[in-house]
Write a protein that holds these residues in place. Sequence first.
Motif, PDB file in Angstrom:
ATOM      1  N   UNK A   1     131.591  79.748  31.019  1.00 14.47           N
ATOM      2  CA  UNK A   1     130.442  79.168  31.944  1.00 14.47           C
ATOM      3  C   UNK A   1     130.669  79.356  33.147  1.00 14.47           C
ATOM      4  N   UNK A   2     131.914  79.917  33.623  1.00 15.42           N
ATOM      5  CA  UNK A   2     131.999  80.011  34.856  1.00 15.42           C
ATOM      6  C   UNK A   2     131.056  80.713  35.736  1.00 15.42           C
ATOM      7  N   UNK A   3     130.419  80.297  37.037  1.00 10.78           N
ATOM      8  CA  UNK A   3     129.595  81.069  37.815  1.00 10.78           C
ATOM      9  C   UNK A   3     129.989  80.843  39.272  1.00 10.78           C
ATOM     10  N   UNK A   4     129.295  81.569  40.042  1.00 11.27           N
ATOM     11  CA  UNK A   4     129.876  81.759  41.586  1.00 11.27           C
ATOM     12  C   UNK A   4     129.299  80.325  42.165  1.00 11.27           C
ATOM     13  N   UNK A   5     128.101  79.598  41.380  1.00 12.48           N
ATOM     14  CA  UNK A   5     127.869  78.388  41.846  1.00 12.48           C
ATOM     15  C   UNK A   5     128.916  77.293  42.170  1.00 12.48           C
ATOM     16  N   UNK A   6     129.842  77.641  41.516  1.00 11.53           N
ATOM     17  CA  UNK A   6     131.181  76.456  41.409  1.00 11.53           C
ATOM     18  C   UNK A   6     132.069  76.817  42.456  1.00 11.53           C
ATOM     19  N   UNK A   7     131.599  77.852  43.591  1.00 10.75           N
ATOM     20  CA  UNK A   7     132.529  78.067  44.813  1.00 10.75           C
ATOM     21  C   UNK A   7     133.664  78.686  44.667  1.00 10.75           C
ATOM     22  N   UNK A   8     134.649  78.616  45.331  1.00 12.06           N
ATOM     23  CA  UNK A   8     135.930  79.300  45.527  1.00 12.06           C
ATOM     24  C   UNK A   8     136.683  79.019  44.214  1.00 12.06           C
ATOM     25  N   UNK A   9     137.330  80.134  43.692  1.00 11.42           N
ATOM     26  CA  UNK A   9     138.076  80.280  42.600  1.00 11.42           C
ATOM     27  C   UNK A   9     139.535  80.655  42.779  1.00 11.42           C
ATOM     28  N   UNK A  10     140.487  80.628  41.840  1.00  9.80           N
ATOM     29  CA  UNK A  10     141.688  80.949  41.811  1.00  9.80           C
ATOM     30  C   UNK A  10     141.735  81.659  40.585  1.00  9.80           C
ATOM     31  N   UNK A  11     142.990  82.634  40.523  1.00  9.24           N
ATOM     32  CA  UNK A  11     143.330  83.008  38.958  1.00  9.24           C
ATOM     33  C   UNK A  11     143.441  82.092  38.275  1.00  9.24           C
ATOM     34  N   UNK A  12     142.940  82.566  37.074  1.00  8.36           N
ATOM     35  CA  UNK A  12     142.956  81.597  35.913  1.00  8.36           C
ATOM     36  C   UNK A  12     144.210  81.132  35.668  1.00  8.36           C
ATOM     37  N   UNK A  13     145.327  81.673  35.228  1.00  4.54           N
ATOM     38  CA  UNK A  13     146.573  81.505  35.191  1.00  4.54           C
ATOM     39  C   UNK A  13     147.132  80.620  36.046  1.00  4.54           C
ATOM     40  N   UNK A  14     146.824  80.749  37.463  1.00  7.29           N
ATOM     41  CA  UNK A  14     147.437  79.857  38.390  1.00  7.29           C
ATOM     42  C   UNK A  14     146.835  78.390  38.289  1.00  7.29           C
ATOM     43  N   UNK A  15     145.477  78.788  38.034  1.00  9.27           N
ATOM     44  CA  UNK A  15     144.607  77.382  38.055  1.00  9.27           C
ATOM     45  C   UNK A  15     144.980  76.559  36.840  1.00  9.27           C
ATOM     46  N   UNK A  16     145.449  77.152  35.741  1.00  4.06           N
ATOM     47  CA  UNK A  16     145.872  76.251  34.412  1.00  4.06           C
ATOM     48  C   UNK A  16     147.262  75.684  34.933  1.00  4.06           C
ATOM     49  N   UNK A  17     148.113  76.294  35.396  1.00  2.00           N
ATOM     50  CA  UNK A  17     149.395  75.838  35.609  1.00  2.00           C
ATOM     51  C   UNK A  17     149.250  74.780  36.649  1.00  2.00           C
ATOM     52  N   UNK A  18     148.521  74.761  37.748  1.00  2.00           N
ATOM     53  CA  UNK A  18     148.376  73.850  38.819  1.00  2.00           C
ATOM     54  C   UNK A  18     147.839  72.550  38.423  1.00  2.00           C
ATOM     55  N   UNK A  19     146.723  72.776  37.261  1.00  2.00           N
ATOM     56  CA  UNK A  19     145.973  71.783  36.884  1.00  2.00           C
ATOM     57  C   UNK A  19     146.927  70.905  35.696  1.00  2.00           C
ATOM     58  N   UNK A  20     147.533  71.490  34.956  1.00  2.00           N
ATOM     59  CA  UNK A  20     148.115  70.751  33.895  1.00  2.00           C
ATOM     60  C   UNK A  20     149.554  70.385  34.146  1.00  2.00           C
ATOM     61  N   UNK A  21     150.122  71.013  34.906  1.00  2.00           N
ATOM     62  CA  UNK A  21     151.677  70.844  35.238  1.00  2.00           C
ATOM     63  C   UNK A  21     151.919  69.232  35.903  1.00  2.00           C
ATOM     64  N   UNK A  22     150.974  68.597  36.678  1.00  2.00           N
ATOM     65  CA  UNK A  22     151.250  67.588  37.183  1.00  2.00           C
ATOM     66  C   UNK A  22     151.553  66.314  36.131  1.00  2.00           C
ATOM     67  N   UNK A  23     150.660  66.244  35.248  1.00  2.00           N
ATOM     68  CA  UNK A  23     150.857  65.303  33.981  1.00  2.00           C
ATOM     69  C   UNK A  23     152.285  65.276  33.508  1.00  2.00           C
ATOM     70  N   UNK A  24     152.965  66.545  33.424  1.00  2.00           N
ATOM     71  CA  UNK A  24     154.277  66.868  32.834  1.00  2.00           C
ATOM     72  C   UNK A  24     155.363  66.135  33.689  1.00  2.00           C
ATOM     73  N   UNK A  25     155.075  66.452  35.086  1.00  2.00           N
ATOM     74  CA  UNK A  25     156.187  65.790  36.286  1.00  2.00           C
ATOM     75  C   UNK A  25     156.125  64.253  36.289  1.00  2.00           C
ATOM     76  N   UNK A  26     154.579  63.942  36.210  1.00  2.00           N
ATOM     77  CA  UNK A  26     154.234  62.395  36.469  1.00  2.00           C
ATOM     78  C   UNK A  26     155.002  61.731  35.112  1.00  2.00           C
ATOM     79  N   UNK A  27     154.665  62.267  34.007  1.00  2.00           N
ATOM     80  CA  UNK A  27     155.509  61.423  32.808  1.00  2.00           C
ATOM     81  C   UNK A  27     157.032  61.692  32.843  1.00  2.00           C
ATOM     82  N   UNK A  28     157.643  62.486  33.301  1.00  2.00           N
ATOM     83  CA  UNK A  28     158.936  62.819  33.571  1.00  2.00           C
ATOM     84  C   UNK A  28     159.631  61.811  34.654  1.00  2.00           C
ATOM     85  N   UNK A  29     158.796  61.631  35.764  1.00  2.00           N
ATOM     86  CA  UNK A  29     159.224  60.783  36.810  1.00  2.00           C
ATOM     87  C   UNK A  29     159.145  59.315  36.518  1.00  2.00           C
ATOM     88  N   UNK A  30     157.979  58.869  35.703  1.00  2.00           N
ATOM     89  CA  UNK A  30     157.927  57.697  35.281  1.00  2.00           C
ATOM     90  C   UNK A  30     159.043  57.321  34.188  1.00  2.00           C
TER      91      UNK A  30
END
Length: 257
Positions: A35-64
């Motif tokens: 469902x991706x379209x140009x209307x959603x604006x600037x985009x990044x490589x899908x692999x990079x996007x998934x890592x940056x999107x999902x990794x924070x919860x791993x590190x937040x949980x680890x830290x807490x």
Amino acid sequence: MMYRDDFLLFLCVMSAVALVVFVALYFVKAGYGMFRTSAWGVSVNNKLGWVLMEAPVFFVMLWLWMCSGAGFTMPQFLFFLLFQLHYLQRSFVFPFLMSGESRMPVAIMLMGIVFNVLNGMMQAGGIFYFAPAGMYADGMAYLLKPHALIGLALFVVGMGINLHSDHVIRHLRLPGDTKHYLPQKGFYRYVTSANYFGELVEWTGFAVLTASLAAWVFVWWTFANLVPRANAIHRRYREEFGNEAVGRRKRIIPFIY
């Protein structure tokens, strides 16, 4: 510092926002994947996007977890390991198994980051900081309680369905092929979004296992996010492949929806 009443308010607000998201996603298709379209604006490589999107919860949980002082106390440490196992795979394995050169809108990535940070706070809070007094006092014996055994089984089965369904999706195309195909194997024989079904079962199992209110809020968020998207995917498949090809398969919950 957050107190118990603040944490409960936090859970209420998160639950209310999930309701808004649930309704909104029936009208607006989140612009990633098919469902991706140009209307959603600037985009990044899908692999990079998934890592940056999902990794924070791993590190937040680890830290807490590290800050909580819970250490290797059971059963909380097992809950921590199961949660981290999912996000280790989702953050640092799943993205690099993806083929193709698709992209992810930065807006979607940022929304995912915000949610994942808040969810890490929710789950750590529910398990390490604000669990009702004595809930996990039985230690290892807690894991022999009927609800814990059922929850652990659901978590393992759900993760298995999710991983197998992702495997099916990844192998629909030969290298260089960009066509869409209707997945047929595994739980895709019953629903058109078997990967989402697996994730919903997985987190329901986690909530049953932990008996944590925060984990149930996460189940509600999972439902609110994935069910409308599964509906949109189901409709897309019917438009693209026809009603006969899709057949009697449901959207996300076998034989029900």
